[in-house]
Design a protein around this motif. Sequence first.
Motif, PDB file in Angstrom:
ATOM      1  N   GLY A 114       0.786  -1.224   0.000  1.00 16.04           N
ATOM      2  CA  GLY A 114       0.000   0.000   0.000  1.00 16.04           C
ATOM      3  C   GLY A 114       0.820   1.277   0.000  1.00 16.04           C
ATOM      4  N   LYS A 115       2.121   1.176  -0.134  1.00 12.78           N
ATOM      5  CA  LYS A 115       2.983   2.367  -0.098  1.00 12.78           C
ATOM      6  C   LYS A 115       3.562   2.654  -1.480  1.00 12.78           C
ATOM      7  N   GLN A 116       4.057   3.879  -1.632  1.00 16.12           N
ATOM      8  CA  GLN A 116       4.656   4.294  -2.897  1.00 16.12           C
ATOM      9  C   GLN A 116       5.732   5.336  -2.649  1.00 16.12           C
ATOM     10  N   VAL A 117       6.675   5.406  -3.595  1.00 20.01           N
ATOM     11  CA  VAL A 117       7.740   6.397  -3.540  1.00 20.01           C
ATOM     12  C   VAL A 117       7.861   7.023  -4.917  1.00 20.01           C
ATOM     13  N   ALA A 118       7.828   8.357  -4.962  1.00 16.81           N
ATOM     14  CA  ALA A 118       7.970   9.099  -6.216  1.00 16.81           C
ATOM     15  C   ALA A 118       9.432   9.470  -6.413  1.00 16.81           C
ATOM     16  N   VAL A 119       9.918   9.262  -7.635  1.00 19.48           N
ATOM     17  CA  VAL A 119      11.308   9.568  -7.975  1.00 19.48           C
ATOM     18  C   VAL A 119      11.297  10.569  -9.128  1.00 19.48           C
ATOM     19  N   PRO A 120      11.906  11.736  -8.938  1.00 19.58           N
ATOM     20  CA  PRO A 120      11.902  12.750  -9.998  1.00 19.58           C
ATOM     21  C   PRO A 120      12.805  12.352 -11.164  1.00 19.58           C
ATOM     22  N   ALA A 121      12.479  12.838 -12.350  1.00 13.70           N
ATOM     23  CA  ALA A 121      13.250  12.547 -13.563  1.00 13.70           C
ATOM     24  C   ALA A 121      14.713  12.918 -13.396  1.00 13.70           C
ATOM     25  N   SER A 122      15.000  13.964 -12.625  1.00 12.06           N
ATOM     26  CA  SER A 122      16.390  14.396 -12.443  1.00 12.06           C
ATOM     27  C   SER A 122      17.259  13.296 -11.842  1.00 12.06           C
ATOM     28  N   SER A 123      16.650  12.348 -11.125  1.00 10.71           N
ATOM     29  CA  SER A 123      17.405  11.241 -10.538  1.00 10.71           C
ATOM     30  C   SER A 123      17.982  10.304 -11.588  1.00 10.71           C
ATOM     31  N   TYR A 124      17.405  10.328 -12.791  1.00 12.02           N
ATOM     32  CA  TYR A 124      17.811   9.397 -13.838  1.00 12.02           C
ATOM     33  C   TYR A 124      18.690  10.048 -14.901  1.00 12.02           C
ATOM     34  N   ALA A 125      19.022  11.319 -14.724  1.00 10.40           N
ATOM     35  CA  ALA A 125      19.767  12.051 -15.752  1.00 10.40           C
ATOM     36  C   ALA A 125      21.156  11.486 -16.010  1.00 10.40           C
ATOM     37  N   LEU A 126      21.815  10.976 -14.979  1.00  5.67           N
ATOM     38  CA  LEU A 126      23.198  10.520 -15.127  1.00  5.67           C
ATOM     39  C   LEU A 126      23.369   9.011 -14.951  1.00  5.67           C
ATOM     40  N   ILE A 127      22.262   8.265 -14.970  1.00  3.17           N
ATOM     41  CA  ILE A 127      22.344   6.825 -14.722  1.00  3.17           C
ATOM     42  C   ILE A 127      21.498   6.027 -15.707  1.00  3.17           C
ATOM     43  N   ARG A 128      21.755   4.741 -15.743  1.00  4.67           N
ATOM     44  CA  ARG A 128      20.876   3.742 -16.382  1.00  4.67           C
ATOM     45  C   ARG A 128      20.498   2.798 -15.262  1.00  4.67           C
ATOM     46  N   GLN A 129      19.283   2.239 -15.312  1.00  2.00           N
ATOM     47  CA  GLN A 129      18.794   1.467 -14.182  1.00  2.00           C
ATOM     48  C   GLN A 129      17.939   0.290 -14.622  1.00  2.00           C
ATOM     49  N   VAL A 130      18.056  -0.800 -13.866  1.00  2.00           N
ATOM     50  CA  VAL A 130      17.210  -1.979 -14.038  1.00  2.00           C
ATOM     51  C   VAL A 130      16.660  -2.346 -12.663  1.00  2.00           C
ATOM     52  N   VAL A 131      15.368  -2.687 -12.613  1.00  2.00           N
ATOM     53  CA  VAL A 131      14.733  -3.154 -11.384  1.00  2.00           C
ATOM     54  C   VAL A 131      14.363  -4.612 -11.584  1.00  2.00           C
ATOM     55  N   TRP A 132      14.686  -5.442 -10.595  1.00  2.00           N
ATOM     56  CA  TRP A 132      14.378  -6.872 -10.631  1.00  2.00           C
ATOM     57  C   TRP A 132      13.610  -7.214  -9.362  1.00  2.00           C
ATOM     58  N   PHE A 157      14.853   0.787 -17.405  1.00  2.00           N
ATOM     59  CA  PHE A 157      14.247   2.096 -17.535  1.00  2.00           C
ATOM     60  C   PHE A 157      14.672   2.768 -18.824  1.00  2.00           C
ATOM     61  N   GLY A 158      13.773   3.576 -19.364  1.00  2.00           N
ATOM     62  CA  GLY A 158      14.034   4.324 -20.582  1.00  2.00           C
ATOM     63  C   GLY A 158      14.607   5.692 -20.261  1.00  2.00           C
ATOM     64  N   PRO A 159      14.355   6.654 -21.151  1.00  2.00           N
ATOM     65  CA  PRO A 159      14.855   8.022 -20.931  1.00  2.00           C
ATOM     66  C   PRO A 159      14.312   8.592 -19.612  1.00  2.00           C
ATOM     67  N   PRO A 160      15.022   9.550 -19.023  1.00  3.60           N
ATOM     68  CA  PRO A 160      14.591  10.113 -17.750  1.00  3.60           C
ATOM     69  C   PRO A 160      13.138  10.601 -17.780  1.00  3.60           C
ATOM     70  N   ALA A 161      12.400  10.178 -16.771  1.00  2.00           N
ATOM     71  CA  ALA A 161      11.003  10.582 -16.593  1.00  2.00           C
ATOM     72  C   ALA A 161      10.700  10.483 -15.104  1.00  2.00           C
ATOM     73  N   ASP A 162       9.661  11.193 -14.665  1.00  6.14           N
ATOM     74  CA  ASP A 162       9.216  11.021 -13.288  1.00  6.14           C
ATOM     75  C   ASP A 162       8.724   9.582 -13.159  1.00  6.14           C
ATOM     76  N   VAL A 163       9.087   8.921 -12.050  1.00  2.70           N
ATOM     77  CA  VAL A 163       8.732   7.520 -11.843  1.00  2.70           C
ATOM     78  C   VAL A 163       8.087   7.366 -10.475  1.00  2.70           C
ATOM     79  N   LEU A 164       7.092   6.506 -10.414  1.00  3.04           N
ATOM     80  CA  LEU A 164       6.448   6.168  -9.151  1.00  3.04           C
ATOM     81  C   LEU A 164       6.591   4.665  -8.948  1.00  3.04           C
ATOM     82  N   TYR A 165       7.197   4.274  -7.830  1.00  2.00           N
ATOM     83  CA  TYR A 165       7.250   2.870  -7.426  1.00  2.00           C
ATOM     84  C   TYR A 165       6.086   2.663  -6.476  1.00  2.00           C
ATOM     85  N   ARG A 166       5.243   1.655  -6.753  1.00  4.31           N
ATOM     86  CA  ARG A 166       4.031   1.470  -5.950  1.00  4.31           C
ATOM     87  C   ARG A 166       3.819  -0.017  -5.657  1.00  4.31           C
TER      88      ARG A 166
END
Length: 182
Positions: A114-132, A157-166
């Motif tokens: 029932g919880k979520q965390v919002a991650v701003p697009a700026s967090s992805y500007a300098l990285i590439r990321q995979v979630v497993w 993950f694709g190009p930087p965008a606002d992301v919500l983990y839920r």
Amino acid sequence: MDIEAQLAQRIADLRSRRGWTLAEFAQRSGVSKSMLSKVERQEASPTATILLRLAGALGLTLAELMAEQGASARFLQKDAQPGWTDPTTGYHRRQVFLSPAMPLELVEVHMPPGKQVAVPASSYALIRQVVWVLEGCLAVVEGDHTTLLGAGDRLEFGPPADVLYRNDGEAVARYLVAVVRG
């Protein structure tokens, strides 16, 4: 010194080294000047979203922001791997791997149901990321697209965008985040 005190000191030091006022840091991060002041004085515990905004403004990953200087080691037992819990959501992250000698970061996350965390697009500007996803289920919302992941599923993950983990499930979602810097 506990993790909150270390984090407050690190944020203040990084801001100061850049010569930024609280107002400049607030403008760059999108976090209010009053909240920044409270975080630096340890009068408020920052949420994951606030820390991600601060890290992005500083040009760092969340792991780099939270890292203790000189804490890198070739071997690190589980109990020695630094952890942090968001005071609002109970989201818990454990830094499995971070090294200045390698551009890879590994983070294990436990997201309560029932919880979520919002991650701003700026967090992805300098990285590439995979979630497993290791256990449970996780919804990842990138812009207007939602991907539902179950145990064993992974998402690059694709190009930087606002992301919500839920976590819409009834159990804790446990997942690994692999980050490549640069």
